[in-house]
Design a protein around this motif. Structure first.
Motif, PDB file in Angstrom:
ATOM      1  N   MET A   1      -2.759   8.647  13.593  1.00 51.40           N
ATOM      2  CA  MET A   1      -2.999   9.394  14.826  1.00 51.40           C
ATOM      3  C   MET A   1      -1.909   9.083  15.837  1.00 51.40           C
ATOM      4  O   MET A   1      -1.595   7.939  16.091  1.00 51.40           O
ATOM      5  N   LEU A   2      -1.315  10.121  16.397  1.00 49.79           N
ATOM      6  CA  LEU A   2      -0.294   9.975  17.424  1.00 49.79           C
ATOM      7  C   LEU A   2      -0.792  10.612  18.716  1.00 49.79           C
ATOM      8  O   LEU A   2      -1.272  11.742  18.716  1.00 49.79           O
ATOM      9  N   LEU A   3      -0.691   9.873  19.815  1.00 46.51           N
ATOM     10  CA  LEU A   3      -1.053  10.375  21.137  1.00 46.51           C
ATOM     11  C   LEU A   3       0.223  10.699  21.905  1.00 46.51           C
ATOM     12  O   LEU A   3       1.088   9.836  22.077  1.00 46.51           O
ATOM     13  N   SER A   4       0.338  11.943  22.357  1.00 40.24           N
ATOM     14  CA  SER A   4       1.482  12.355  23.174  1.00 40.24           C
ATOM     15  C   SER A   4       1.100  12.257  24.642  1.00 40.24           C
ATOM     16  O   SER A   4       0.163  12.918  25.090  1.00 40.24           O
ATOM     17  N   ILE A   5       1.844  11.436  25.382  1.00 42.43           N
ATOM     18  CA  ILE A   5       1.572  11.230  26.806  1.00 42.43           C
ATOM     19  C   ILE A   5       2.652  11.954  27.596  1.00 42.43           C
ATOM     20  O   ILE A   5       3.833  11.613  27.523  1.00 42.43           O
ATOM     21  N   TYR A  86      -3.190  14.302  19.609  1.00 41.59           N
ATOM     22  CA  TYR A  86      -3.882  14.326  20.894  1.00 41.59           C
ATOM     23  C   TYR A  86      -2.868  14.314  22.040  1.00 41.59           C
ATOM     24  O   TYR A  86      -1.740  13.838  21.893  1.00 41.59           O
ATOM     25  N   ILE A  87      -3.315  14.834  23.186  1.00 38.32           N
ATOM     26  CA  ILE A  87      -2.473  14.966  24.377  1.00 38.32           C
ATOM     27  C   ILE A  87      -3.128  14.214  25.537  1.00 38.32           C
ATOM     28  O   ILE A  87      -4.349  14.247  25.712  1.00 38.32           O
ATOM     29  N   MET A  88      -2.288  13.572  26.354  1.00 37.22           N
ATOM     30  CA  MET A  88      -2.748  12.994  27.615  1.00 37.22           C
ATOM     31  C   MET A  88      -1.718  13.324  28.687  1.00 37.22           C
ATOM     32  O   MET A  88      -0.509  13.251  28.445  1.00 37.22           O
ATOM     33  N   PHE A  89      -2.202  13.692  29.883  1.00 36.02           N
ATOM     34  CA  PHE A  89      -1.317  13.949  31.013  1.00 36.02           C
ATOM     35  C   PHE A  89      -1.420  12.800  32.012  1.00 36.02           C
ATOM     36  O   PHE A  89      -2.514  12.325  32.323  1.00 36.02           O
ATOM     37  N   VAL A  90      -0.255  12.380  32.509  1.00 38.87           N
ATOM     38  CA  VAL A  90      -0.194  11.323  33.522  1.00 38.87           C
ATOM     39  C   VAL A  90       0.790  11.767  34.593  1.00 38.87           C
ATOM     40  O   VAL A  90       1.912  12.182  34.278  1.00 38.87           O
ATOM     41  N   ASP A  91       0.384  11.701  35.859  1.00 41.05           N
ATOM     42  CA  ASP A  91       1.308  11.999  36.954  1.00 41.05           C
ATOM     43  C   ASP A  91       2.184  10.777  37.229  1.00 41.05           C
ATOM     44  O   ASP A  91       1.727   9.639  37.145  1.00 41.05           O
ATOM     45  N   ALA A  92       3.430  11.024  37.603  1.00 34.02           N
ATOM     46  CA  ALA A  92       4.421   9.958  37.694  1.00 34.02           C
ATOM     47  C   ALA A  92       4.178   8.982  38.834  1.00 34.02           C
ATOM     48  O   ALA A  92       4.804   7.915  38.875  1.00 34.02           O
ATOM     49  N   ASP A  93       3.297   9.320  39.777  1.00 32.29           N
ATOM     50  CA  ASP A  93       3.001   8.386  40.868  1.00 32.29           C
ATOM     51  C   ASP A  93       1.666   7.676  40.673  1.00 32.29           C
ATOM     52  O   ASP A  93       1.168   7.013  41.584  1.00 32.29           O
ATOM     53  N   ASP A  94       1.090   7.780  39.465  1.00 32.65           N
ATOM     54  CA  ASP A  94      -0.168   7.109  39.138  1.00 32.65           C
ATOM     55  C   ASP A  94       0.053   6.082  38.037  1.00 32.65           C
ATOM     56  O   ASP A  94       1.177   5.858  37.597  1.00 32.65           O
ATOM     57  N   ASN A 109     -14.494  12.396  15.528  1.00 31.89           N
ATOM     58  CA  ASN A 109     -14.129  13.814  15.398  1.00 31.89           C
ATOM     59  C   ASN A 109     -14.351  14.564  16.717  1.00 31.89           C
ATOM     60  O   ASN A 109     -14.973  15.633  16.746  1.00 31.89           O
ATOM     61  N   VAL A 110     -13.846  13.993  17.798  1.00 31.80           N
ATOM     62  CA  VAL A 110     -14.000  14.621  19.106  1.00 31.80           C
ATOM     63  C   VAL A 110     -12.709  15.344  19.496  1.00 31.80           C
ATOM     64  O   VAL A 110     -11.619  14.996  19.044  1.00 31.80           O
ATOM     65  N   ASP A 111     -12.863  16.342  20.363  1.00 30.40           N
ATOM     66  CA  ASP A 111     -11.734  17.152  20.807  1.00 30.40           C
ATOM     67  C   ASP A 111     -11.321  16.831  22.239  1.00 30.40           C
ATOM     68  O   ASP A 111     -10.195  17.120  22.650  1.00 30.40           O
ATOM     69  N   TYR A 112     -12.254  16.276  22.999  1.00 29.24           N
ATOM     70  CA  TYR A 112     -12.047  16.132  24.444  1.00 29.24           C
ATOM     71  C   TYR A 112     -12.738  14.847  24.878  1.00 29.24           C
ATOM     72  O   TYR A 112     -13.968  14.747  24.835  1.00 29.24           O
ATOM     73  N   ILE A 113     -11.931  13.859  25.271  1.00 33.24           N
ATOM     74  CA  ILE A 113     -12.479  12.562  25.680  1.00 33.24           C
ATOM     75  C   ILE A 113     -12.212  12.383  27.171  1.00 33.24           C
ATOM     76  O   ILE A 113     -11.065  12.477  27.622  1.00 33.24           O
ATOM     77  N   ILE A 114     -13.260  12.110  27.917  1.00 34.49           N
ATOM     78  CA  ILE A 114     -13.188  12.040  29.374  1.00 34.49           C
ATOM     79  C   ILE A 114     -13.491  10.619  29.828  1.00 34.49           C
ATOM     80  O   ILE A 114     -14.476  10.016  29.390  1.00 34.49           O
ATOM     81  N   LYS A 160      -7.927  12.117  30.708  1.00 35.25           N
ATOM     82  CA  LYS A 160      -8.580  12.767  29.583  1.00 35.25           C
ATOM     83  C   LYS A 160      -7.651  12.767  28.373  1.00 35.25           C
ATOM     84  O   LYS A 160      -6.431  12.745  28.521  1.00 35.25           O
ATOM     85  N   ILE A 161      -8.252  12.810  27.205  1.00 34.91           N
ATOM     86  CA  ILE A 161      -7.496  12.948  25.962  1.00 34.91           C
ATOM     87  C   ILE A 161      -7.963  14.236  25.302  1.00 34.91           C
ATOM     88  O   ILE A 161      -9.164  14.457  25.134  1.00 34.91           O
ATOM     89  N   ILE A 162      -7.004  15.086  24.942  1.00 38.26           N
ATOM     90  CA  ILE A 162      -7.314  16.430  24.453  1.00 38.26           C
ATOM     91  C   ILE A 162      -6.716  16.604  23.057  1.00 38.26           C
ATOM     92  O   ILE A 162      -5.530  16.315  22.838  1.00 38.26           O
ATOM     93  N   ARG A 163      -7.520  17.078  22.133  1.00 38.59           N
ATOM     94  CA  ARG A 163      -6.973  17.412  20.815  1.00 38.59           C
ATOM     95  C   ARG A 163      -6.024  18.604  20.977  1.00 38.59           C
ATOM     96  O   ARG A 163      -6.421  19.655  21.502  1.00 38.59           O
TER      97      ARG A 163
END
Length: 318
Positions: A1-5, A86-94, A109-114, A160-163
């Protein structure tokens, strides 16, 4: 599994940017890549960002420079370059704390982790913020939709982590024509895909919440801010009509909808008081809300009266 941030950045202070990137790379619990999208920063900032990445000396971090197009265009480009499941978004000032992510979560087997978060205000005061006001664990999409529509929850793309497959199969992207509310609409579109959802009550994200940032956007472009907020509110209203039971959820939704319109109304009065078009649109919203025949609380009725008759001198007491 690879997570793209994915980290969009635009003219963020060098030390703040490095704080963000260092917070991401402080884990070795799972495989991940960091995709930094420099959205047309000034040359001196872009050079510093390159230096920061060069000093880390890790091949899982890549930075791309582009012409300025807004944070949505930067996030969309990051999605295009991402290779993760999976995808994760991070703002550069956080900041983020990836160590709260248990890699066993991906076995469900989840698609959306909050996740929950920590808010930090201008004075450095921190507060733990629950993203949802329900129990953690697997949740149904309709319950998350209620949280979104009735309680204004799950509006931000970060924490959040998004498939990725959820996004690619329907080509879900951020609306690049908007400067406010596009992230909430992005989340709404994900929820409407009925994903498998997991809520984890751990503080993944540290959000530096400075109200001055939003006010500056209102000062620069009040009309567009107003229009974007109303687009979001209209989508909420449409989905309330489509998915929620008016008997069970109608009053709660309408009360929250009134509060949302009221917040926008106060901003308009402060930053665009002379704009007749804005006033006309709000009057139409008031008429729409008045058509609701159910019972709403006294405070909501009072707010309606204040907006309808423009009793501005009372606003400061609410």
């Amino acid at each position: 599994m690879l997570l793209s941030i994915i980290v969009p950045v635009y003219n963020v202070d060098f030390n703040v940017f490095c704080r963000c990137i260092n917070s991401i790379k402080n884990t070795n619990r799972f495989n991940y890549e960091i995709i930094i999208i420099d959205d047309g920063s000034k040359a001196e900032y872009s050079k510093m960002y390159d230096e920061c990445i060069k000093n880390i000396k890790k091949d899982y971090i890549k930075i791309y420079h582009k012409v300025n197009g807004g944070v949505s265009s930067a996030r969309n480009l990051g999605l295009k370059f991402s290779k993760g499941t999976y995808i994760m978004f991070v703002d550069a000032d956080d900041e983020v704390n990836l160590n709260v992510i248990d890699d066993k979560l991906f076995n469900f087997n989840v698609d959306y982790i909050i996740f929950d978060r920590i808010n930090v205000n201008e004075n450095g005061i921190t507060a733990i913020k629950s993203e949802l006001n329900i129990n953690e664990g697997k949740i149904e999409y309709i319950d998350l939709l209620k949280q979104f529509l009735i309680y204004n929850r799950c509006h931000t793309p970060w924490g959040k982590i998004i498939r990725k497959e959820i996004l690619t199969k329907k080509n879900l992207k951020f609306d690049e024509s908007m400067i406010q509310g596009e992230d909430a609409i992005f989340n709404l579109n994900i929820i409407l895909e009925k994903p498998q959802i997991m809520y984890v009550k751990r503080n993944l994200y540290k959000y530096y919440n400075f109200k001055s940032t939003v006010n500056n956007r209102w000062k620069k472009n009040a009309k567009m801010m107003f229009e974007n907020y109303m687009v979001l509110n209209q989508k909420k209203y449409e989905n309330y009509k489509t998915y929620l039971n008016e008997k069970d959820d109608g009053a709660k939704f309408i009360e929250n909808y009134i509060r949302n319109i009221f917040r926008v109304y106060k901003k308009v009065e402060r930053f665009a008081a002379k704009d007749k078009e804005c006033a006309d649109i709000i009057n139409k919203e008031i008429s729409k809300i008045k058509s609701y025949k159910g019972n709403i609380n006294i405070k909501s009725r009072l707010i309606m009266i204040l907006m309808e008759y423009k009793l501005m001198w009372i606003f400061k007491f609410i």
